[in-house]
Design a protein around this motif. Structure first.
Motif, PDB file in Angstrom:
ATOM      1  N   ARG A 140       0.746  -1.121  -0.128  1.00 18.30           N
ATOM      2  CA  ARG A 140      -0.126   0.034  -0.083  1.00 18.30           C
ATOM      3  C   ARG A 140       0.905   1.040  -0.043  1.00 18.30           C
ATOM      4  NH1 ARG A 140      -2.460   3.493   3.828  1.00 18.30           N
ATOM      5  NH2 ARG A 140      -4.526   4.309   2.919  1.00 18.30           N
ATOM      6  N   VAL A 141       1.785   1.293   0.749  1.00 16.67           N
ATOM      7  CA  VAL A 141       2.864   2.560   0.722  1.00 16.67           C
ATOM      8  C   VAL A 141       3.509   2.576  -0.648  1.00 16.67           C
ATOM      9  CG1 VAL A 141       5.112   3.284   1.662  1.00 16.67           C
ATOM     10  CG2 VAL A 141       3.509   2.221   2.988  1.00 16.67           C
ATOM     11  N   LEU A 142       3.654   1.575  -1.361  1.00 14.49           N
ATOM     12  CA  LEU A 142       4.403   1.725  -2.606  1.00 14.49           C
ATOM     13  C   LEU A 142       3.307   2.323  -3.615  1.00 14.49           C
ATOM     14  CD1 LEU A 142       6.631   1.275  -4.648  1.00 14.49           C
ATOM     15  CD2 LEU A 142       5.946  -0.976  -5.058  1.00 14.49           C
ATOM     16  N   ASP A 143       2.091   1.805  -3.579  1.00 16.30           N
ATOM     17  CA  ASP A 143       1.216   2.196  -4.298  1.00 16.30           C
ATOM     18  C   ASP A 143       0.800   3.673  -4.197  1.00 16.30           C
ATOM     19  OD1 ASP A 143       0.797   0.079  -5.624  1.00 16.30           O
ATOM     20  OD2 ASP A 143      -0.901  -1.005  -4.081  1.00 16.30           O
ATOM     21  N   ASP A 164      14.088  11.969 -14.597  1.00 18.56           N
ATOM     22  CA  ASP A 164      15.396  12.156 -14.152  1.00 18.56           C
ATOM     23  C   ASP A 164      15.368  11.510 -12.640  1.00 18.56           C
ATOM     24  OD1 ASP A 164      18.318  12.471 -13.881  1.00 18.56           O
ATOM     25  OD2 ASP A 164      17.779  14.189 -12.954  1.00 18.56           O
ATOM     26  N   ARG A 165      16.160  10.381 -12.395  1.00 21.34           N
ATOM     27  CA  ARG A 165      16.179   9.660 -11.156  1.00 21.34           C
ATOM     28  C   ARG A 165      14.707   9.220 -10.534  1.00 21.34           C
ATOM     29  NH1 ARG A 165      20.998  10.134  -8.617  1.00 21.34           N
ATOM     30  NH2 ARG A 165      19.897  10.178  -6.520  1.00 21.34           N
ATOM     31  N   PRO A 166      14.256   8.773 -11.384  1.00 23.70           N
ATOM     32  CA  PRO A 166      12.633   8.294 -10.768  1.00 23.70           C
ATOM     33  C   PRO A 166      12.787   7.347  -9.603  1.00 23.70           C
ATOM     34  CG  PRO A 166      13.062   7.143 -12.820  1.00 23.70           C
ATOM     35  CD  PRO A 166      14.260   7.916 -12.769  1.00 23.70           C
ATOM     36  N   THR A 167      13.787   6.274  -9.606  1.00 23.16           N
ATOM     37  CA  THR A 167      13.684   5.572  -8.568  1.00 23.16           C
ATOM     38  C   THR A 167      14.150   6.268  -7.245  1.00 23.16           C
ATOM     39  OG1 THR A 167      14.508   3.594 -10.056  1.00 23.16           O
ATOM     40  CG2 THR A 167      14.573   3.464  -7.550  1.00 23.16           C
ATOM     41  N   ALA A 168      15.089   7.468  -7.092  1.00 25.08           N
ATOM     42  CA  ALA A 168      15.147   8.006  -6.050  1.00 25.08           C
ATOM     43  C   ALA A 168      14.114   8.803  -5.804  1.00 25.08           C
ATOM     44  CB  ALA A 168      16.327   9.089  -6.356  1.00 25.08           C
ATOM     45  N   ALA A 169      13.280   9.428  -6.628  1.00 26.05           N
ATOM     46  CA  ALA A 169      12.245  10.054  -6.100  1.00 26.05           C
ATOM     47  C   ALA A 169      11.152   9.215  -5.539  1.00 26.05           C
ATOM     48  CB  ALA A 169      11.671  10.727  -7.630  1.00 26.05           C
ATOM     49  N   LEU A 170      10.999   8.031  -6.173  1.00 25.33           N
ATOM     50  CA  LEU A 170      10.147   6.930  -5.596  1.00 25.33           C
ATOM     51  C   LEU A 170      10.454   6.798  -4.131  1.00 25.33           C
ATOM     52  CD1 LEU A 170       7.489   4.998  -5.876  1.00 25.33           C
ATOM     53  CD2 LEU A 170       8.943   3.555  -6.866  1.00 25.33           C
ATOM     54  N   ALA A 171      11.787   6.336  -4.020  1.00 25.63           N
ATOM     55  CA  ALA A 171      12.374   6.135  -2.613  1.00 25.63           C
ATOM     56  C   ALA A 171      11.986   7.164  -1.655  1.00 25.63           C
ATOM     57  CB  ALA A 171      13.592   5.728  -2.696  1.00 25.63           C
ATOM     58  N   TYR A 172      12.017   8.259  -1.985  1.00 20.82           N
ATOM     59  CA  TYR A 172      11.833   9.588  -1.033  1.00 20.82           C
ATOM     60  C   TYR A 172      10.425   9.506  -0.682  1.00 20.82           C
ATOM     61  CZ  TYR A 172      11.311  14.275   0.713  1.00 20.82           C
ATOM     62  OH  TYR A 172      10.707  15.457   1.397  1.00 20.82           O
ATOM     63  N   ARG A 173       9.457   9.225  -1.698  1.00 17.07           N
ATOM     64  CA  ARG A 173       8.079   9.207  -1.192  1.00 17.07           C
ATOM     65  C   ARG A 173       7.559   8.039  -0.174  1.00 17.07           C
ATOM     66  NH1 ARG A 173       5.204  10.101  -7.426  1.00 17.07           N
ATOM     67  NH2 ARG A 173       6.701  11.716  -7.981  1.00 17.07           N
ATOM     68  N   VAL A 174       8.249   6.751  -0.881  1.00 21.09           N
ATOM     69  CA  VAL A 174       8.171   5.500   0.043  1.00 21.09           C
ATOM     70  C   VAL A 174       8.570   5.872   1.321  1.00 21.09           C
ATOM     71  CG1 VAL A 174       8.932   3.313   0.496  1.00 21.09           C
ATOM     72  CG2 VAL A 174       7.963   3.958  -1.805  1.00 21.09           C
ATOM     73  N   ARG A 175       9.640   6.654   1.695  1.00 23.28           N
ATOM     74  CA  ARG A 175      10.263   6.720   3.099  1.00 23.28           C
ATOM     75  C   ARG A 175       9.442   7.837   3.816  1.00 23.28           C
ATOM     76  NH1 ARG A 175      15.375   4.450   3.667  1.00 23.28           N
ATOM     77  NH2 ARG A 175      16.281   4.015   1.548  1.00 23.28           N
ATOM     78  N   SER A 176       8.960   8.696   2.996  1.00 25.98           N
ATOM     79  CA  SER A 176       8.018   9.794   3.830  1.00 25.98           C
ATOM     80  C   SER A 176       6.752   9.083   4.163  1.00 25.98           C
ATOM     81  CB  SER A 176       7.757  11.012   2.690  1.00 25.98           C
ATOM     82  OG  SER A 176       8.871  11.834   2.423  1.00 25.98           O
ATOM     83  N   ILE A 177       6.185   8.322   3.152  1.00 28.03           N
ATOM     84  CA  ILE A 177       4.933   7.842   3.560  1.00 28.03           C
ATOM     85  C   ILE A 177       4.934   6.680   4.910  1.00 28.03           C
ATOM     86  CG2 ILE A 177       2.952   6.322   2.854  1.00 28.03           C
ATOM     87  CD1 ILE A 177       3.321   7.574   0.066  1.00 28.03           C
ATOM     88  N   GLY A 178       6.019   5.922   4.612  1.00 27.88           N
ATOM     89  CA  GLY A 178       6.544   4.890   5.686  1.00 27.88           C
ATOM     90  C   GLY A 178       6.583   5.412   6.795  1.00 27.88           C
ATOM     91  N   THR A 179       7.390   6.437   7.126  1.00 29.40           N
ATOM     92  CA  THR A 179       7.523   7.220   8.520  1.00 29.40           C
ATOM     93  C   THR A 179       5.998   7.701   8.793  1.00 29.40           C
ATOM     94  OG1 THR A 179       9.613   8.006   7.675  1.00 29.40           O
ATOM     95  CG2 THR A 179       8.755   9.106   9.454  1.00 29.40           C
ATOM     96  N   ALA A 180       5.347   8.419   8.120  1.00 23.97           N
ATOM     97  CA  ALA A 180       3.932   8.818   8.521  1.00 23.97           C
ATOM     98  C   ALA A 180       3.000   7.647   8.938  1.00 23.97           C
ATOM     99  CB  ALA A 180       3.387   9.698   7.430  1.00 23.97           C
ATOM    100  N   THR A 181       3.171   6.420   8.333  1.00 25.28           N
ATOM    101  CA  THR A 181       2.441   5.343   8.683  1.00 25.28           C
ATOM    102  C   THR A 181       2.972   4.879  10.005  1.00 25.28           C
ATOM    103  OG1 THR A 181       2.117   4.900   6.394  1.00 25.28           O
ATOM    104  CG2 THR A 181       1.576   2.925   7.983  1.00 25.28           C
TER     105      THR A 181
END
Length: 232
Positions: A176-179, A190-207
């Motif tokens: 769910r975090v990834l989705d 440019d650097r899509p995986t890095a951007a995705l990783a930033y979002r995942v970490r932010s959402i995961g921390t909030a969760t």
């Protein structure tokens, strides 16, 4: 603690004895633990060093067997999250290694810090490779999910896959975090995986913060006055 002390005494005594007799430990037989040198024949037959080192070997072997048989009491509780990928043999090896090396229970790396000794470092690498192979399939599955969303594999993919696996092991719905991270908005070229990783970490921390247990409020009920003792 006893195993850590016994290993230190054995290694120090063996090094001292070998230096006194000008022996090369690189040609020594296998020792009581995989990363320890054994006692060379010239030392085994020595009237003073032989009996002492033989006793030290027995002590190390006996304590290592005890630690390996009591894995649940030796390994830190946080490692239970990896019960699905750590076989009983690997768990026993890790328990003995961590105890013998004196790795602190709050050290969050499975095999502890990398040693400086060549033999110890080689065994450390062996343990790490064995662990990586154990949960490699889970990581590969996350890598495939990331590539599906990003469209390619890059140097950030494996790190993000490991992070998602860690979230899942902390009882967080990593799928769910990834989705949520993907649906937030289109990923940059440019650097899509890095951007995705930033979002995942932010959402995961909030969760994680939302799932953290709230501190129970103080009980503010009035205290009843105590009456006289009964039945005394």
């Amino acid at each position: 603690a006893q195993l850590h002390e016994a290993v230190g005494r054995y290694a120090d005594a063996l090094t001292l004895a070998a230096s006194k007799l000008h022996l090369d430990l690189e040609e020594a037989p296998a020792g009581p633990l995989p990363w320890l040198a054994g006692v060379p024949p010239d030392l085994t037959d020595h009237p003073a060093w032989g009996p002492y080192l033989t006793a030290r070997v027995r002590r190390v072997s006996s304590l290592a067997a005890e630690v390996g048989a009591r894995v649940d009491a030796t390994l830190p509780n946080w490692m239970r999250r990896y019960d699905d990928v750590l076989t009983p043999e690997i768990r026993a090896d890790l328990a003995v290694w961590r105890a013998a090396r004196g790795v602190r229970p709050n050290d969050r790396t499975m095999a502890g810090p990398t040693p400086t000794s060549d033999d110890e470092a080689a065994y450390h690498r062996h343990l790490q490779r064995t662990i990586d192979a154990g949960y490699g399939e889970a990581i590969k599955a996350w890598e495939e999910r990331i590539v599906e969303q990003v469209g390619k594999r890059d140097e950030q993919t494996i790190d993000l896959a490991k992070h998602l696996d860690q979230l899942q092991r902390r009882d967080i719905d990593a799928e769910r975090v990834l989705d949520l991270a993907v649906r937030h908005k289109p990923l940059p070229v440019d650097r899509p995986t890095a951007a995705l990783a930033y979002r995942v970490r932010s959402i995961g921390t909030a969760t994680q913060r939302r799932q953290a247990p709230a501190t129970a409020p103080f009980d503010r009920r009035p205290t009843q006055p105590s009456g006289p003792a009964m039945g005394m």
